[in-house]
Write an enzyme that holds these catalytic residues in place. Structure first.
Site, PDB file in Angstrom:
ATOM      1  N   GLY A 246     -18.769  -5.269  -1.340  1.00 22.23           N
ATOM      2  CA  GLY A 246     -17.808  -6.226  -0.810  1.00 22.23           C
ATOM      3  C   GLY A 246     -16.701  -5.579  -0.222  1.00 22.23           C
ATOM      4  CB  SER A 247     -13.388  -7.095   0.754  1.00 22.51           C
ATOM      5  OG  SER A 247     -12.748  -7.348  -0.398  1.00 22.51           O
ATOM      6  CB  VAL A 250     -12.928  -7.824  -3.960  1.00 23.41           C
ATOM      7  CG1 VAL A 250     -13.726  -8.364  -5.221  1.00 23.41           C
ATOM      8  CG2 VAL A 250     -12.331  -9.021  -3.382  1.00 23.41           C
ATOM      9  N   GLY A 251     -12.942  -4.521  -4.391  1.00 22.29           N
ATOM     10  CA  GLY A 251     -13.427  -3.482  -4.826  1.00 22.29           C
ATOM     11  C   GLY A 251     -12.465  -2.541  -5.894  1.00 22.29           C
ATOM     12  CD  GLU A 268     -22.608   2.020  -0.965  1.00 26.25           C
ATOM     13  OE1 GLU A 268     -21.898   2.174   0.192  1.00 26.25           O
ATOM     14  OE2 GLU A 268     -23.247   2.867  -1.371  1.00 26.25           O
ATOM     15  CB  CYS A 302     -20.365  -2.275   5.267  1.00 23.22           C
ATOM     16  SG  CYS A 302     -22.264  -1.818   4.893  1.00 23.22           S
TER      17      CYS A 302
END
Length: 464
Positions: A246-247, A250-251, A268, A302
């Site tokens: 994800g972003s 948020v990661g 990732e 991505c």
């Protein structure tokens, strides 16, 4: 659970075990759901496809208890036997390749060829993992002490949590689950909230394989839900490894929660990927590659290209050819075989796509590499050149600082045989091929004394 689908073109979903109303939690081998009801929407027309009842926190907890119990059986199952189960999962996916690929296209919005290709990627991962199940090898290490030997032993972690994003709602699970399962781990999967039907359809295929082999359904758990489920996975001490896609924003939250309990995180995250074009490049190949990297999946990968670094001598020529190529791109229904650009899945995706690709003029390879490396992210990068000197500089210590460093191919379209992932703010995680499997296991260094003496390391004499 539900009646017929509202639109006739959605009837094919019955072949995947889906209905107009669905339960969104598969835990302990049982389908359930008592949380919020969400509607899956077709991004092409913003019309509803079906509804899903998400899991409650109580259902999450019940499912994890069962999963923790099932891991005791699964981790003791011989690795080649686990590989056989993954082989059967691959066969189940093959039998539904077109249907599941069509669902990926319908619910996510990528064109049909890419939807089918995404499911094929999962199948490829199953094939890869089957072979891997017989090659989870440790090392024999020479000991400095007489009549001693050292070896590395790899054992399962127990449970792997997998949180995936909307842009690859099926394949990224495959990267993680295939490897995690053959490594002896149970899997807990939270798919993207906006692609719940793909999550359910994929889980149903896996669940059928487990049931057919008389194995506990809790070996694979699927939990549809929002941020509260993601937070529960990140904070759950029963889950030694959490894989999050994800972003970057948020990661960082996920990583902080997992690290707080000394768990392992496989991240990732976002990319800001560049293509460098040198003056000796094959420009026809460049144009095709940039078009795919920037327009494929509507720029929502991505690995999609965000920056184009053109040598000043070919700058204008490439711009003209790209402009002509963009004019040929057909927009429309992703299920139409002639469509190259389907809908944007989210408002944020739309905003990113409207920004287009940043075009930068460069004079030297060194300048282009510096620009490539100047961003916070470090996922994918490509150079187009025929110069061996440029190629080896590009892949060397003073070249690209990304996890994926390509030559004469786009930034998008990675194969499963290599480790996938990036550096810096992309998170540092590695999934899929190469030795990525080591992240899904714990390593023990074992020293065996088969003699009758007790010599100590470093020649220490301790009271002897």
């Amino acid at each position: 659970m539900g009646a017929d689908f509202v639109r006739n073109e959605y009837q094919f979903l019955k072949g995947l075990g889906l209905q107009s109303h669905n339960l969104g939690c598969y835990g302990n081998g049982i389908w359930k759901g008592s949380g919020n009801t969400v509607t899956s929407v077709n991004p092409s027309n913003n019309q509803p496809i079906a509804t899903v009842v998400e899991a409650s926190i109580e259902e999450y907890e019940d499912s994890l208890r069962a999963c923790a119990e099932a891991r005791k059986l699964w981790m003791q199952t011989p690795a080649p036997k686990r590989g056989e189960i993954v082989r059967q999962i691959g066969e189940a996916l093959r039998s539904k390749l077109d249907l599941l690929g069509r669902l990926v296209s319908l619910e996510m919005g990528k064109i049909l060829a890419e939807g089918i290709g995404e499911v094929q990627e999962f199948i490829d991962m199953c094939d890869y993992a089957v072979g891997l199940s017989r090659q989870l090898n440790g090392s024999i290490i020479p000991s400095e002490r007489p009549n001693h030997m050292m070896m590395e032993v790899w054992n399962p972690l127990g449970i792997v949590g997998v949180i995936t994003a909307f842009n690859f709602p099926c394949a990224v699970l495959g990267w993680n689950a295939c490897i995690a399962l053959v490594c002896g781990n149970c899997v807990v999967w939270k798919g993207a909230p906006t692609t719940p039907l793909i999550t359910l359809a994929t889980t149903k295929l896996i669940a059928e394989v487990l049931e057919r082999n008389g194995l506990p359904g809790a070996i694979f758990t699927c939990i549809c839900g929002g941020a509260e489920i993601g937070q529960a996975i990140a904070e759950d001490g029963r889950i030694p490894l959490v894989s999050f896609t994800g972003s970057t924003k948020v990661g960082q939250i996920v990583q902080k929660a997992v690290n707080a309990r000394f768990g392992k995180c496989l991240l990732e995250l976002s990319g800001n990927n560049a293509i460098i074009v040198m003056e000796d490049a094959d420009l026809a190949m460049v144009v095709r590659s940039v078009l795919f990297a920037a327009v494929g999946t509507a720029g929502q990968r991505c690995t999609s290209s965000r920056r184009l670094l053109l040598h000043e001598k070919i700058y204008q020529h490439v711009i003209e050819q790209l402009t002509d190529a963009y004019k040929q791109v057909k927009l429309g229904d992703p299920l139409d075989k002639d469509t190259l650009l389907g809908p944007l899945h989210t408002r944020a995706s739309k905003m990113n796509f409207e920004k287009g690709i940043q075009v930068i003029k460069s004079q030297t390879l060194e300048e282009a590499i510096e620009i490539n490396n100047s961003v916070a992210q470090g996922l994918s990068s490509s150079i187009f050149t025929r110069s061996p000197e440029a190629i080896f500089k590009w892949i060397g210590p003073c070249g690209s600082d990304c996890g994926i460093v390509n030559i004469n191919i786009p930034t998008s379209g990675a194969e499963i045989g290599g480790a996938f992932g990036g550096e810096k703010a992309t998170g540092g995680g590695r999934e899929a091929g190469s030795d990525s499997w080591k992240q899904y296991m714990r390593r023990a260094t074992c020293t065996l004394n088969y003699g009758s003496e007790l010599p100590l390391a470093q020649g220490i004499n301790f009271g002897g």
